[in-house]
Design an enzyme around this catalytic site. Structure first.
Site, PDB file in Angstrom:
ATOM      1  CB  ALA A  61      -0.870   0.006   1.250  1.00 37.94           C
ATOM      2  N   GLY A 100       0.317  -5.142   0.721  1.00 35.13           N
ATOM      3  CA  GLY A 100      -0.899  -5.058  -0.104  1.00 35.13           C
ATOM      4  C   GLY A 100      -0.713  -5.653  -1.481  1.00 35.13           C
ATOM      5  CD  GLU A 103      -2.866  -7.462   2.659  1.00 33.68           C
ATOM      6  OE1 GLU A 103      -3.595  -7.711   3.644  1.00 33.68           O
ATOM      7  OE2 GLU A 103      -2.387  -6.335   2.408  1.00 33.68           O
ATOM      8  CD  GLU A 123       1.585  -5.824   5.390  1.00 34.30           C
ATOM      9  OE1 GLU A 123       0.812  -5.769   4.427  1.00 34.30           O
ATOM     10  OE2 GLU A 123       2.441  -6.718   5.497  1.00 34.30           O
TER      11      GLU A 123
END
Ligand code: T1G
Length: 702
Positions: A61, A100, A103, A123
């Site tokens: 992200a 992300g 993911e 993360e």
């Protein structure tokens, strides 16, 4: 256009292009959602491939977007659409597939990867719980135990391991787009159907407390003082005990919560600070790329051999120079045993170790400097000796080469004046062990040219070091803060009768890997004494100033290496024990300096240690010896063991509130540190105006 949509013989391609690392923001999510919609609706499309341009698949992200409300379409909507696509969706992975990005890949039905791809969930290193389904889909793909380990470790795995764990279905060639399209065509030809990860429960097993504890223990050292692991465990439990949709909602709520923790804000601060510190305002871009094929290192002691290995580990040929064969052989022996140890610990394979070792050649003369792109002197701290070595190297080096000193205490300008080309002289202050420690203080002297600084920063990058540019002042930045602040205050507390083990326990509880007195003994009490004696030639300091250590050195109480220092050590054992000799020595010194013993509560020990760092840090900023408060945070978190999850001393001071910090310093000046607790002008100004060190950095960056 962040996401390009194309169709290749019935295979739709969503190609993400958001340099430099395809970080995911709203434009990426919107582009992917649009691609899924178009692929679903177009009868000519049999499958959708998601791939990325540039050096990597999506690396997570966009951290810049995480500070506020995530704009729609969000992760749940985008990844849900991918997973529910009525046609097979394939992710083609290359580079660093992180957070992300992984993911999104896990929401796809199939994953292929290039041989060099690495993937993981980092993360935790940012104090964040993954928030896009990672904690719910990863266990369904690799099994709960492996998923927990990957989430706690935070470090990436390679494509072969990912294939082995079932995270990746297929290894392809080097080209993610061509290889991905081939794989997609094969899946279509085989009639492969969409395969929502949420429905794949076969690997989902509940983990007992013992299994979870085993994983946490394995990472205990990295998890010291941290809390993110607790919410990761909760999310993994939710994956095995709740419906997928419920687990997803819980994860999203807990992830948003984790973003608001001081721990995560501090860790994200350090992430960006480490990228910002490589930027020096006003420096022109280099006229030509750095040429770094050959290096010369003078001095085969602890620092010289560490620096030689750091260079060789980055593929640079090194001539290691010494004045006598015994010293040279000893240095080469250290290098041999270090690589042997690394092979034994599985840090490097034998072939690579050989290759690196063979890049280092010993020499008893300076001839090797004639072809060097950089020469680094790393002999012991003797001003005249270093000047003569730099002058000889300067005479031999090619015109383009850089000339550096590893001094930790001497005046760079004074050293540079010994050469004909002072503009190319710079300090490269490595930290021991130099082949391991990431920090590199790049010391700019009055003569050092912009080109030289640009080249030094490029050398830091080439060595995978975090290079921070600092001024040529007393102890530069790190050592000055340690000597004038932290360790000086520790020595004052020893004189006030506080036991070294109490101080160390308090600072280890605060988050330092090792307490200050243990560090002093490990580094060598005499090393501190020698550095101070050189430094005190440059500027005087009001006493008492490190009187305990400087009394131990002449007694041969040098720390671990002599079996006694602040602590006492058994033979071949690094466990510190109380040293019965210390108390009488301290009482004598305290009496000589008129220091009375008194009760010092743990809370005061912590406050004095940390605020003494902030005090000197603020002075250094006022004097312009560091460019940013965040640079000081990088120096202390990557070079001196200040806990990253507290953001570094300056960020930590901001979190305490600078008004409170100033009040505390004024109160502390009554505890005996007197002049050392004078509030630096910059700090008083910021506190008075309700601003922070972070504000100051932002204002100066404009
Ligand atoms: N967001 C924003 N900018 C980023 C970024 C990110 N995630 N990653 C890198 N950059 C910028 C960086 O600041 C620098 O900018 C440039 O890219 C090059 O980076 C929803 C919540 C990918 C291994 O933690 O580890 O996904 O300084 O110098 O050495 O659950 O960057 O040039 O202006 O580091 O080759 C998870 C973080 C996010 C990965 C490349 N992802 N990045 O290393 O280059 S949280 C990460 C890295 C998340 C989800 C959650 C490294 C890298 P500038 P660089 P590099």
């Amino acid at each position: 256009m962040t996401v390009v949509f194309e169709i290749h013989d019935g295979i739709a391609l969503a190609l993400v292009d958001r340099p430099p690392v395809n970080a995911i923001d709203v434009s990426v999510r919107a582009g992917l959602l649009d691609a899924v919609t178009r692929a679903s609706r177009d009868p000519a499309v049999r499958a959708l491939l998601i791939a990325c341009r540039g050096r990597t698949f999506m690396s997570g992200a966009d951290l810049g977007e995480l500070g506020g409300t995530i704009p729609e379409p969000g992760y749940a909507a985008t990844l849900g659409a991918i997973e529910d696509c009525p046609k097979p969706v394939i992710a083609s992975l290359h580079g660093t597939v992180l957070g992300g990005g992984l993911e999104i890949a896990m929401a796809c039905h199939y994953r292929c990867a290039t041989p060099g791809a690495r993937m993981g969930m980092p993360e935790i290193t940012l104090g964040i719980l993954p928030g896009a389904g990672g904690t719910q889909r990863l266990p369904r793909l690799v099994g709960t135990l492996h998923a927990l380990d990957m989430l706690i470790a935070g470090s990436p795995i390679d494509a072969t391991r990912a294939r082995h764990l079932g995270l990746v279905d297929e290894l392809i060639g080097e080209d993610p787009v061509a290889g991905g399209l081939d794989y997609a065509r094969r899946l279509v030809a085989e009639g492969a159907a969409p395969r929502p990860t949420r429905l794949r429960d076969d690997k989902l097993e509940s983990l007992g407390d013992a299994a979870i504890a085993e994983v946490l223990n394995r990472h205990a050292r990295a998890l010291k003082g941290r809390t993110t692991q607790q919410v990761i465990v909760r999310a993994i439990r939710a994956a095995t005990q709740s419906k997928f949709a419920d687990g997803l909602q819980l994860e999203a709520a807990w992830s948003a919560e984790s973003l608001r923790t001081p721990e995560s804000r501090a860790l994200r601060h350090v992430f960006f600070a480490e990228r910002e510190c490589g930027r020096v305002p006003g420096l022109a871009a280099p006229s030509r790329p750095l040429q770094l094929r050959k290096a010369a290192v003078v001095g085969a002691g602890t620092m010289g051999t560490g620096i030689a290995m750091a260079l060789a580990d980055s593929g640079i040929a090194v001539t290691l120079m010494e004045r006598d064969a015994t010293a040279l052989e000893r240095g080469l022996g250290i290098i041999r045993s270090t690589y042997d140890g690394a092979i034994k610990r599985g840090r490097v394979d034998a072939a690579t170790a050989d290759q690196r070792r063979n890049l280092i050649q010993g020499s008893l003369d300076f001839e090797g400097a004639r072809e060097a792109d950089v020469a680094i002197e790393a002999v012991f701290e003797d001003f005249e000796l270093k000047r003569s070595i730099l002058a000889r190297l300067d005479a031999l080096l090619p015109a383009h080469a850089l000339l550096a000193s590893n001094t930790s205490s001497l005046s760079l300008a004074g050293l540079a004046e010994a050469t004909q080309h002072p503009q190319r002289v710079v300090g490269l202050h490595f930290f021991s062990p130099a082949n391991v420690m990431r920090l590199l203080e790049i010391v700019r002297a009055a003569y050092t040219s912009d080109e030289t600084i640009v080249a030094a920063l490029a050398i830091a990058k080439a060595l995978r070091k975090t290079g921070v540019v600092v001024g040529d002042g007393f102890g530069f930045v790190g050592n000055r803060m340690m000597l004038d602040g932290y360790f000086r205050e520790v020595e004052l507390m020893l004189l006030q009768g506080v036991a070294p083990s109490r101080i160390d326990a308090v600072m280890e509880r605060f988050g330092f890997a090792m307490g200050p007195n243990k560090v002093n003994d490990m580094a060598g009490v005499d090393v501190g004494t020698r550095v101070r004696s050189e430094l005190l030639r440059r500027a005087a300091r009001q006493g008492p100033y490190h009187v305990v250590s400087d009394a131990l050195t002449p007694l041969g109480r040098l720390g671990q290496k002599s079996g006694q220092g602040i602590y006492r050590y058994e033979k071949d054992d690094r466990t510190p024990h109380d040293n019965p000799e210390l108390a009488p020595l301290v009482s004598r010194l305290a009496a000589e300096h008129g220091i009375a013993a008194r009760e010092v509560p743990d809370e005061e020990i912590e406050r004095r240690c940390v605020l003494s760092l902030v005090n000197v840090g603020a002075m250094i900023l006022s004097e312009g010896l560091a460019l940013r408060a965040s640079d000081i945070d990088v120096i202390w978190t990557s070079g001196y063991g200040f806990p990253r999850w507290r953001g570094g001393p300056m960020w930590y001071a901001d979190s305490l509130g600078l008004k409170q910090v100033v009040d505390d310093m004024r109160a502390l000046s009554a505890t005996g540190g007197g002049p050392y607790w004078a509030v630096p002008r910059l700090l008083a100004e910021l506190a008075h105006s309700g601003r922070t060190f972070a504000d100051w950095d932002t204002e100066r960056a404009r």
